[in-house]
Design a protein around this motif. Structure first.
Motif: not given
Lengths: 347, 98
Positions: A276-288
């Protein structure tokens, strides 16, 4: 360039990638990668100004070093297993060294430092070939050999790529560097899903190549390479401004456009595997990433920056530059989302 | 693992470090690239002979061919840099920074 030389160079480029993609023996795969690198150098140096020379030199140094490391990994594999098959690289030292060499060739963190500089130093068309065609050969090798590598290394590199691709692109005004950081970020997504479901890596690659080709062709058509020239595009070709907006939103992964398809399927696949943590981090970082695409959209189509009245009343020339497959690519890069169930065809 | 293989792999690692950590000249980096290739050639030749891989005896020669092409391209790029700057110092290659 001389048409005979250009046709020979493009044929070698095609041949190099096809040799790597169709080989089952590591030596022929390595030879295809070498051919790709050697024939890319004259493409990068089409114009002989100092920036192109510097870009070609940096490209050559990093790719040559990666090729040598890959060959060392293959020799260690030969020493411990006696065979050259790509899918059976069981020695951990050899497979991790080959993984790092292939990640350098792809331009994913922490070996990403050459991508923005080389993309910036060359024209738009060689930059396009660099960011799209040159990803096919190393990814086809990674697809086959990733099962025996240390997956922590793949996750680390993928997460770092997404972080660096997002943060690195924030302070850029040159469009080629922005697209280079976007490439680094997408490579991160492609790497992370590789241990879980390699088919999604290929799907992401296909959609990323379509999107990047569309954007590069739109930019090449209007000769824009920096954000300041982007602000004047509304007067010359308003249709391309809207197409650029749609394609950039798709590259950022917004829903009804086709760029959402790989990200959605990848997050689905990761959560099915209890991560769960990895896709969450990936999705949030793609917002940049999404932030600097939105900045480009804002400057090109949503606002008109202050300019002189002369700029607002330019002579409307007809476009004589040939737009090769651009309409097809734009439709593919924006409207493929309803066809998502068809990816079962790829399995 | 026999001592000779470890020795040549150490030569490879030293050449790799030489490629990555050079002081001012690009030429030294190109030389270490050739050093890496030489150690790979020797290791492959020894492996083919010691382990009786008779079908792989052409592998060192193929490596040598590609390394020669790379060396030629590297030198051509070095010459183009020297045309612009007069020297091959790597601190001259700073046009493309952010």
């Amino acid at each position: 360039m001389n048409p005979l030389a250009l046709s020979l160079i493009l044929t070698t480029l095609l041949a190099g990638t096809l040799i790597t993609m169709m080989s089952s023996h590591w030596l022929t795969a390595w030879m295809g990668l070498e051919m790709n690198m050697l024939t890319m150098i004259p493409i990068l140096m089409k114009t002989t100004n100092p920036r192109s020379t510097e870009a070609a030199t940096k490209y050559f140094m990093t790719q040559a070093m990666a090729s040598m490391m890959l060959m060392m990994a293959l020799t260690i594999n030969l020493m411990y297993s006696g065979q050259w098959s790509i899918t059976k690289m069981t020695n951990p030292v050899a497979s991790n060294m080959a993984l790092m060499a292939l990640m350098t060739k792809l331009g994913s963190a922490p070996f990403h430092f050459w991508v923005p500089e080389v993309t910036q130093g060359v024209e738009l068309t060689p930059g396009m070939i660099l960011l799209t065609w040159q990803k096919l050969a190393p990814l086809s090798l990674l697809y086959q050999m990733a099962t025996y590598t240390n997956t922590s290394l793949i996750y680390l590199s993928g997460l770092l790529s997404i972080l660096i691709g997002g943060w690195g692109g924030l302070n850029q005004t040159q469009l080629r560097k922005i697209l280079a950081y976007s490439s680094i970020s997408h490579m991160g997504w492609m790497l992370i899903i590789l241990p879980f479901n390699p088919t999604l890596t290929l799907l992401n690659l296909a959609i990323y190549i379509t999107l990047t080709l569309s954007i590069f062709m739109i930019l090449a058509n209007t000769f824009t390479t920096s954000m300041s020239s982007l602000t004047l595009m509304w007067n010359k070709t308003p249709a391309m401004t809207i197409m650029l907006m749609a394609t950039l939103l798709s590259l950022g992964g917004l829903p009804p456009l086709s760029g959402f398809m790989p990200k959605w399927l990848m997050i689905h696949e990761l959560t099915k595997n209890n991560s769960i943590i990895m896709p969450l981090t990936m999705a949030i970082m793609t917002l940049l990433n999404m932030y600097f695409y939105m900045r480009l959209i804002y400057y090109s189509s949503l606002t008109i920056l202050p300019s002189t009245n002369n700029m607002k009343m330019t002579w409307q020339f007809t476009n004589t530059k040939h737009t090769m497959t651009l309409p097809t690519l734009i439709i593919l890069s924006n409207m493929l989302l309803p066809l998502t169930p068809m990816i079962s065809m790829l399995e | 693992m026999p001592y000779i293989y470890m020795n040549i792999m150490l030569a490879f690692v030293i050449s790799l470090i030489g490629t990555l950590m050079y002081r001012s000249h690009l030429m030294s980096s190109l030389l270490c690239l050739e050093g890496m290739m030489l150690s790979l050639f020797t290791l492959n030749a020894l492996l083919s002979l010691n382990m009786n891989f008779t079908l792989s005896t052409t592998v060192p020669l193929i490596l040598l061919v590609f390394a020669a092409c790379e060396a030629a391209v590297g030198l051509a790029l070095l010459i183009m840099i020297s045309n612009t700057y007069g020297l091959d110092y790597v601190q001259n290659l700073n046009l493309l920074q952010c």
